[in-house]
Every structure is written in C-alpha cells, then in structure tokens.
Design a protein around this motif. Structure first.
Motif, PDB file in Angstrom:
ATOM      1  N   ALA A   1      -5.129   8.098   4.531  1.00 49.57           N
ATOM      2  CA  ALA A   1      -5.110   7.840   3.090  1.00 49.57           C
ATOM      3  C   ALA A   1      -4.170   8.811   2.368  1.00 49.57           C
ATOM      4  CB  ALA A   1      -6.522   7.946   2.521  1.00 49.57           C
ATOM      5  N   SER A   2      -4.159  10.065   2.813  1.00 48.93           N
ATOM      6  CA  SER A   2      -3.318  11.071   2.152  1.00 48.93           C
ATOM      7  C   SER A   2      -1.832  10.754   2.309  1.00 48.93           C
ATOM      8  CB  SER A   2      -3.606  12.462   2.720  1.00 48.93           C
ATOM      9  OG  SER A   2      -3.068  12.608   4.027  1.00 48.93           O
ATOM     10  N   GLU A   3      -1.497   9.969   3.329  1.00 49.44           N
ATOM     11  CA  GLU A   3      -0.100   9.580   3.564  1.00 49.44           C
ATOM     12  C   GLU A   3       0.169   8.136   3.148  1.00 49.44           C
ATOM     13  OE1 GLU A   3       2.444  11.254   4.448  1.00 49.44           O
ATOM     14  OE2 GLU A   3       1.556  13.166   5.039  1.00 49.44           O
ATOM     15  N   ASN A   4      -0.750   7.557   2.367  1.00 47.06           N
ATOM     16  CA  ASN A   4      -0.600   6.182   1.877  1.00 47.06           C
ATOM     17  C   ASN A   4      -0.502   5.164   3.018  1.00 47.06           C
ATOM     18  OD1 ASN A   4      -0.693   6.723  -0.926  1.00 47.06           O
ATOM     19  ND2 ASN A   4       1.448   7.407  -0.863  1.00 47.06           N
ATOM     20  N   VAL A   5      -1.180   5.443   4.107  1.00 50.26           N
ATOM     21  CA  VAL A   5      -1.258   4.504   5.223  1.00 50.26           C
ATOM     22  C   VAL A   5      -2.479   3.616   5.013  1.00 50.26           C
ATOM     23  CG1 VAL A   5      -1.679   4.264   7.701  1.00 50.26           C
ATOM     24  CG2 VAL A   5      -0.031   5.958   6.860  1.00 50.26           C
ATOM     25  N   SER A   6      -2.268   2.316   4.967  1.00 53.73           N
ATOM     26  CA  SER A   6      -3.352   1.382   4.665  1.00 53.73           C
ATOM     27  C   SER A   6      -4.101   0.901   5.898  1.00 53.73           C
ATOM     28  CB  SER A   6      -2.794   0.175   3.906  1.00 53.73           C
ATOM     29  OG  SER A   6      -2.266   0.552   2.658  1.00 53.73           O
ATOM     30  N   VAL A   7      -3.393   0.805   7.034  1.00 53.57           N
ATOM     31  CA  VAL A   7      -4.010   0.310   8.268  1.00 53.57           C
ATOM     32  C   VAL A   7      -3.703   1.286   9.386  1.00 53.57           C
ATOM     33  CG1 VAL A   7      -4.158  -1.581   9.920  1.00 53.57           C
ATOM     34  CG2 VAL A   7      -3.714  -2.089   7.516  1.00 53.57           C
ATOM     35  N   LEU A   8      -4.749   1.828   9.992  1.00 55.70           N
ATOM     36  CA  LEU A   8      -4.602   2.726  11.133  1.00 55.70           C
ATOM     37  C   LEU A   8      -4.846   1.915  12.405  1.00 55.70           C
ATOM     38  CD1 LEU A   8      -4.053   5.759  11.647  1.00 55.70           C
ATOM     39  CD2 LEU A   8      -6.524   6.062  11.824  1.00 55.70           C
ATOM     40  N   LEU A   9      -3.868   1.895  13.289  1.00 50.73           N
ATOM     41  CA  LEU A   9      -3.910   1.007  14.459  1.00 50.73           C
ATOM     42  C   LEU A   9      -4.769   1.605  15.569  1.00 50.73           C
ATOM     43  CD1 LEU A   9      -0.158  -0.064  14.399  1.00 50.73           C
ATOM     44  CD2 LEU A   9      -2.127  -1.265  13.434  1.00 50.73           C
TER      45      LEU A   9
ATOM     46  N   GLN B   1      -6.008   2.026  -3.858  1.00 47.92           N
ATOM     47  CA  GLN B   1      -7.389   1.763  -3.464  1.00 47.92           C
ATOM     48  C   GLN B   1      -7.913   2.780  -2.445  1.00 47.92           C
ATOM     49  OE1 GLN B   1      -8.067  -0.309  -5.907  1.00 47.92           O
ATOM     50  NE2 GLN B   1      -9.052  -1.869  -4.669  1.00 47.92           N
ATOM     51  N   LEU B   2      -7.032   3.582  -1.866  1.00 48.15           N
ATOM     52  CA  LEU B   2      -7.429   4.511  -0.799  1.00 48.15           C
ATOM     53  C   LEU B   2      -8.140   5.728  -1.371  1.00 48.15           C
ATOM     54  CD1 LEU B   2      -4.183   4.368   1.370  1.00 48.15           C
ATOM     55  CD2 LEU B   2      -6.234   2.951   1.551  1.00 48.15           C
TER      56      LEU B   2
END
Length: 783
Positions: free
Chosen positions: A99-107, A295-296
C-alpha cells in the motif's frame, strides 16, 4: 444482458475498443487507464513473501533490481510454522508495504502442491498437503487484504513443474484434481476471499488453464462462487477470446494491442458476445475501483519493525530435525563455524519472487553478538560446487580445536529458481565430501540446512544435531543463532515428507513429464498419502519437528463439530507445540489414503502449564470426491480421530461411526490393481487410462510436424537448419553463463528455450510482428 451490471453506466459510455483495451495491461505491471471516463490504472506486482516493485526496467524473472523491501520467509518456510496467526501478521506487513508503494495487487501467495521435490518453485509453495496449504494461504490472503491491497492466489492450477511449463499438458484424474490439486485453492478462496487469482501457464487435461471452462466456470465461478478477477500469469495467454469466455478478465503484461484487436474482431464477427465482454469489464472495474491508490490503507512503514517481524517469522518456522544427546542448545562449548552459508546466507529463491532486502542478517555475526565461544570460521567449500582441497583442509583443521562443530550446508541460488527444475535431490558433492570427512574426526557435529525443498540427507546418522532453516528471509541469520543457543525454542514442523532417497518419491518414475504431457500416475498418493499408505519408511515424516521441551497429550473428547484435548508442557523450556489431527477410516471400499490431515492448532506453554485446545471439524473432514456422482460424499463407516505431534507420533485416538454412502467390495476394481495395492511406481498405461476415463495424448513431440505458434525453441533440436541452430545457440548461452558463475541468468535462458513462439510478438509489444514470426517459422520448417 438480463441483469444490470455493477458498472453499467460507465460501460455504456465506452467504445468497443476501450473495452478491449481494459482486458490487457497498459505495460508490464499496470492495467490500462481510460482518463476520459476516470478509470485509473492500478499496479500489480510480485511477490509472495516480499514486495518486488521494480523502479526501472521491468521483467518477470528477477533480472532487474527492485526497490528495497522486507524479505520475509518463503511459503515453504512459513508452512513449517503451522501458525495461522503468524501468516495473517506476515500478510498484513506485506500489505502495508504494498500500500505504501501504491501497489494494488500483490501477486501471491502461491499454493500449488509439492508433487515432487525437484520442482524448481517448491520454495514458493506451502506443502504437499492441500489442507495445510489452504488454511495458511487463507490467512496470508486475509492479512494482505486487511490493508486494502488485493491478494492474488496462484498458479491455478496443477502447475507442478517448471520444465516446459508454458506448453505442458498436466494429465491428472478428476479425483486427484479435486482432492489434491484444487482443494487448497478452494479453502483459500472460500475462507480468504482473495480479490484475484492467477491462472497457470500449463494445460490441464488438454486445455490451457486460462481457457479451461471446467476449472474456471464449473468449479471456480460455479461451485466455489468466486466473485473476483482472474489474471493470466505473465505471458500466460494462449487464445485471448477463449480466455474471456472461460472467465478471465485480465491478460498481463501488455501485448502492445495485439490481443485487443483480437477481442474487437471477435465481437464484430459474432464469435464473442459483447454482453459477455461487458461483464468481464465490469468485474475488472470492481477490482480497479476497490484497490486504486486512494482506497489503500497507507501508513508509514517502520522497516526496522518489519525486519523484527521477519526474524520472528523465521524463528517460528525453522525445524529441529535431530537433537541426539541434547547437543543443542550449544551452551558454553567452544564452537567451530564451517560453511559458506554462515556468512552469506541463502535466504530466498530466485525468479519473479526475488526480493531486494532492506537489510540482511548472517548467522556468524548473530552468534558472535550472542557471545558464543567461537574458535573460528572456515568457508569449507565452494558455494557453487567444485572441489577445493584448501578450503576442506582449513575446515578440518579448525574442527579439531572445538568442542562442537556447526556446519552450514544447503542448496545454492542456482539450484531453485523459476523456469527450471532441479535434476537431483542430492546436495553438491563437495558439501557431502566435507561432512563425511568431518564426521571421521569429530563426534559432535550440528548441521544447519538451507534450501526451499526436500533434499537427501545420507549423513544424518553421522551428526548429532540438525536444524533446517529452509529459506528464512532477511532475518534468518538472527533466527538461526537464537535457535542454536536456546534463546528461542524451535517449534517448526515439516510441511512435507523427507524420503530416504529420491527413488522412493511416488511421482519419481513420472516426473517431470516428457514433452507433450506430464502424467500424474500416482493420482491421490502424493507425499505422506503414499508413504503412510504404502507403509514405506522415510527419513523424517510429515509433521515432524523437535523441541527443547516435551509435551504430554491427555483428555481427548470428540463431538460432531469439534475435537478437544489437553496439552501440558512437562519439560524445562517454554515452547510451542503443533497439535495435528488426522482422520483414518478403519475400513474402506474405495481408493483412499490411509489417513489425512484434517486439522491443526499451535499452542504456547510455559513449563508445567497446560491448556485445553480445540480443533474444528467441517463438512470436508470425512469426505472424498465421488467422480461418479460428481460431488463430495462421506463413506459410511467407522473413522478413527488421531491426535499427534506428527503423522508417525500419534498420542491420542478416538473412534466415531458416521452415516453416509454405502460402498461395496465391488468397487475394488481389478483394473486398478496396483493402485489398491499401493504399487504406485508400477502403474501401467491401461490402469492409468482406466483411472482417467480417457486416453491422453502421446507424451512425445511429433518429430516430423511443422512447428507452429504453440511450439518452442526446444523443439528445434528435432529440425535441421535454422531450428537446430537456434536450439544450440540457446543451449550454448546457458552453458556459457554457468561457466561465468551466473547461475540465475543461465536458468532464465531456459525460460526462453521453453517459451512458445506465440509469445514473441506479445512480449516484444509487436516489435516482432506476427508476419515476422510467420517468416521465422517458415524458415525453420524448410528443413
């Protein structure tokens, strides 16, 4: 459509071309943006045990460095914790960094079954057991998604090998498919509710996973009522339109517009209903709007606190395999530290999950900080193999001056990686030679192992102590030191069986498949289900793990929904115990394992403390998948509830009788003789085909066929001229990189070797056009 879609108003404003554009990535890591409709782009990125966000040039195999992030223990390591609360906590830390890096989906997480010890990505997977895999994955998913980030469980499904993974057809009977390879996914999806799921590259019974309607429509969206998004593995799209129809929403990465055009043309020709495309668009928009950066749950990331959590996770996951004469903890004894991994830890795998850690502990420094009486350190052996009498002699001389010898052994970075399987279960010869020579001159040896999968341990009788650190992440050095000194009491339990030798593995005769198919002839008899049912001896059983204290089990009670018992710490150390529940049918008329794991819990107890623990039973506890009725059923009969510390250390039992389907001896078919008698290494074509209910394709490539889009450079070895030349150039490149000491890059060459030609235009974003590819194939097929 008969129902109004969730995002119907937006879809009404979209052109056909815009809808098609949303179905593929905008670039390597982001979804498409349509600014005029306020549809933002979101980022998807690796990985299962740490954030791999690349700030520069993007790639899928860990070639280019990523931004610093906490490297937690891999799934193979975390699985040994058997600790659902820990998995949730690790997930929440992963979600916070994403979330801190604006990543929405972690694979991640990956939860394929460890069918065979040689699979190159076993370090990314939890276990040979689907129940354990599913329960732990569900908690990791919940933790990640608690920060607003979407988790992405993978690789769906039956991704059991890296060899030819983009084209191989995994042939497996329906019973094994449901009970072994899909059950962990079911648990993770129904309990964890991930927002995304990634399909695997391979085919399953003749159809690519991403366009397999049985997997996606019948089971995932149908039976399991999944309501999230399906994304391809990177480059995992075969037929874009078939994928959409089957249930896929998102193809990654960008194909440079190639597959967008295919979607538009399919709608215009009537091959694809636009209403179905609208549905896929709406489903993707739900993910985008729920996980877009605003939204994160963002907050400042305390990297030091995250490092401490990584250390804790490693401590709870390491396994004390052997402790003869209580050689551990090491106490005040003088100690010789031997082995390259003591100073340069092997703490993670390679490929798409390669993390750039924020900091990195090593065991030697951690032991020094704890005040251990260390007489010296010796490298002992070359990390990547090859003899060195100088290093060996130095280690032997050092060992003579110590009361105890701690030897760090394991698999190097090139041994376990995405895109390639191991070719042996053995440790390198130079390590085996060293430990054998040490055992001749010293009687108090402790081995610390590193590696993400099962290895042969022929020297086990020559050493008194053995700790398996698996791949413990960036805090593994400190964790190992704390366990060796007794500052931490080990509590890990093996999530996979350690056979005496590779030949004992049930899938050994059939792995890794041939050229067209990988036949799962062992069926449901994977891991302990085989060893326990066939009564085959093993080195270390499933669920095994020692402690510096002892636990007493009493007071077993069983009712319809739960099992209770009392656990007491009767030793001198505070510690944690993993209580395991197995179900054993006392008599059965169907093909099934002798017993199966169906529950577990972990409890901490101080010396003399006792607690009552409870394990819930559910509707699947006693069931098997009946292929004739196409549903899960309970066989009528008596079942033994077994509570123990491992599958071979059962402490308490209680029998219950259940109503259910009545079966008869007639179901013990003569046509499956070897299955019923557990002669799993000797399954004939006739028996396997009977079990399947169909005849699978020829497992070998047609040497005379013209190569096409779904063929590979590897097949060029059977051609003459350009095809053979490309094959040998690729092979020579791999060997050259190995000689230059670059094993990871050499492994990645195999990704190119086994990549279907169809992916060349897509991975190049059209720089190599389909017309250019057609010309290349024409030249290859001239000879």
């Amino acid at each position: 459509m008969s129902e109004m879609l969730k995002h119907q108003d937006i879809i009404n404003e979209m052109t056909l071309e815009e809808k098609a554009t949303l179905m593929s990535g905008q670039n390597f890591w982001n979804t498409a943006e349509i600014s005029r409709l306020n549809i933002p782009s979101i980022m998807l990125t690796d990985g299962p045990h740490g954030l791999r966000k690349q700030g520069g040039k993007a790639d899928h195999l860990g070639l280019n460095k990523s931004l610093p992030a906490t490297c937690f223990p891999t799934a193979a390591t975390l699985a040994n914790s058997w600790d659902k609360e820990l998995l949730y906590e690790v997930g929440s830390y992963l979600g916070k960094e994403a979330a801190s890096e604006n990543v929405s989906v972690l694979l991640g997480p990956g939860l394929n079954i460890k069918r065979n010890p040689l699979c190159g990505r076993n370090f990314e997977y939890f276990s040979e057991d689907p129940y354990l895999s599913g329960k732990l994955a569900a908690q990791l998913v919940k933790g990640i998604q608690s920060k607003g980030v979407a988790a992405c469980v993978k690789h769906f499904a039956v991704n059991s090998q890296e060899h030819l993974r983009m084209t191989i057809d995994e042939v497996v009977d329906e019973r094994a498919l449901r009970e072994i390879y899909l059950e962990g996914f079911r648990i993770a999806i129904e309990e964890g509710k991930p927002k995304t799921i990634m399909t695997s590259y391979n085919k399953v019974n003749g159809e690519y996973a991403n366009e397999n309607t049985h997997l996606l429509q019948d089971i995932l969206y149908g039976e399991w009522q999944y309501d999230g998004v399906v994304v391809t593995d990177w480059g995992g799209n075969n037929d874009r339109v078939k994928g959409l129809i089957a249930g896929n929403q998102l193809e990654m990465p960008s194909s440079g517009g190639i597959t967008d055009e295919e979607i538009v043309e399919a709608v215009q020709s009537g091959e694809l209903e636009e209403s179905l495309l609208d549905q896929r668009v709406s489903e993707l928009l739900t993910l985008v709007f729920e996980t877009m950066p605003p939204q994160l749950s963002k907050g400042e990331v305390d990297l030091e606190a995250h490092h401490t959590k990584a250390q804790e996770a490693a401590k709870k996951s390491m396994v004390l395999l052997k402790n003869e004469e209580d050689i551990l903890p090491i106490g005040d004894a003088s100690v010789a530290i031997i082995g390259d991994f003591a100073t340069t830890p092997r703490y993670q795998g390679a490929g798409s999950s390669l993390i750039n850690p924020t900091k990195l502990d090593n065991a030697l420094e951690a032991l020094q900080e704890l005040g251990v009486n260390i007489v010296g350190y010796s490298q002992g052996f070359k990390r990547y193999g090859g003899r060195s009498n100088k290093l060996k002699t130095e280690a032997l001389q050092l060992a003579k001056h110590a009361d105890k010898v701690v030897v760090f052994l394991g698999l190097d970075e090139g041994s376990e990686a995405e895109g390639i399987d191991r070719n042996t279960m053995e440790l390198p010869d130079n390590q085996l030679e060293l430990i054998n020579e040490l055992a001749k001159i010293h009687s108090s040896i402790i081995v610390v192992l590193s590696g993400g999968a099962v290895i042969e341990l022929p020297f086990v009788s020559q050493v008194k102590g053995m700790v398996h650190g698996y791949l413990g992440g960036q805090g593994s050095g400190k964790a190992i030191a704390d366990i060796l000194t007794g500052k931490t009491n080990p509590s890990g339990k093996l999530a996979e069986t350690y056979p005496l030798r590779y030949e004992d593995v049930p899938s050994a005769p059939y792995y890794p498949g041939k050229e067209v198919t990988a036949e799962h002839r062992e069926s449901i008899f994977v891991g302990y289900r085989y060893f326990d049912s066939a009564n085959r001896p093993v080195l270390f059983p499933f669920g095994h793990g020692l402690s510096y204290t002892k636990f007493e089990y009493t007071n077993l009670t069983v009712d319809d929904t739960r099992v209770r018992c009392t656990i007491k710490n009767i030793g001198d150390f505070g510690g944690e115990e993993v209580v395991q529940l197995y179900i054993k049918p006392e008599k059965t008329n169907i093909l099934r394992a002798n017993r199966e794991l169906k529950g577990f819990t972990k409890v901490y107890l101080e010396p003399n403390e006792e607690k009552e623990v409870m394990i819930e039973l559910d509707q699947h506890t006693f069931q098997y998948f009946d292929t004739k009725e196409d549903k899960w059923v309970t066989e009528q009969g008596v079942y033994e509830i077994q509570i123990g510390s491992s599958i071979e250390d059962i402490r308490l039992t209680e029998s219950i009788e259940l109503e259910g389907k009545q079966t008869s001896e007639e179901e013990l078919s003569d046509r499956l003789f070897n299955y019923y008698h557990k002669n799993i290494h000797h399954i004939s074509d006739e028996e396997f085909h009977h079990l399947l209910g169909f005849t699978p394709p020829n497992p070998l490539w047609d040497r005379n066929k013209q190569l096409g889009y779904n063929d590979t450079i590897a097949q060029g070895k059977y051609k003459k001229g350009l095809g053979k030349l490309l094959y040998f150039i690729t092979l020579a490149t791999k060997k050259t990189l190995e000689k230059l000491g670059k094993p990871l890059m050499a492994n990645n060459v195999m990704f190119v070797m086994n990549m279907p030609f169809r992916q060349i235009p897509r991975f190049s974003n059209g720089k190599v056009s389909e017309k250019m590819l057609d010309r290349l194939l024409k030249w290859i097929n001239l000879w």
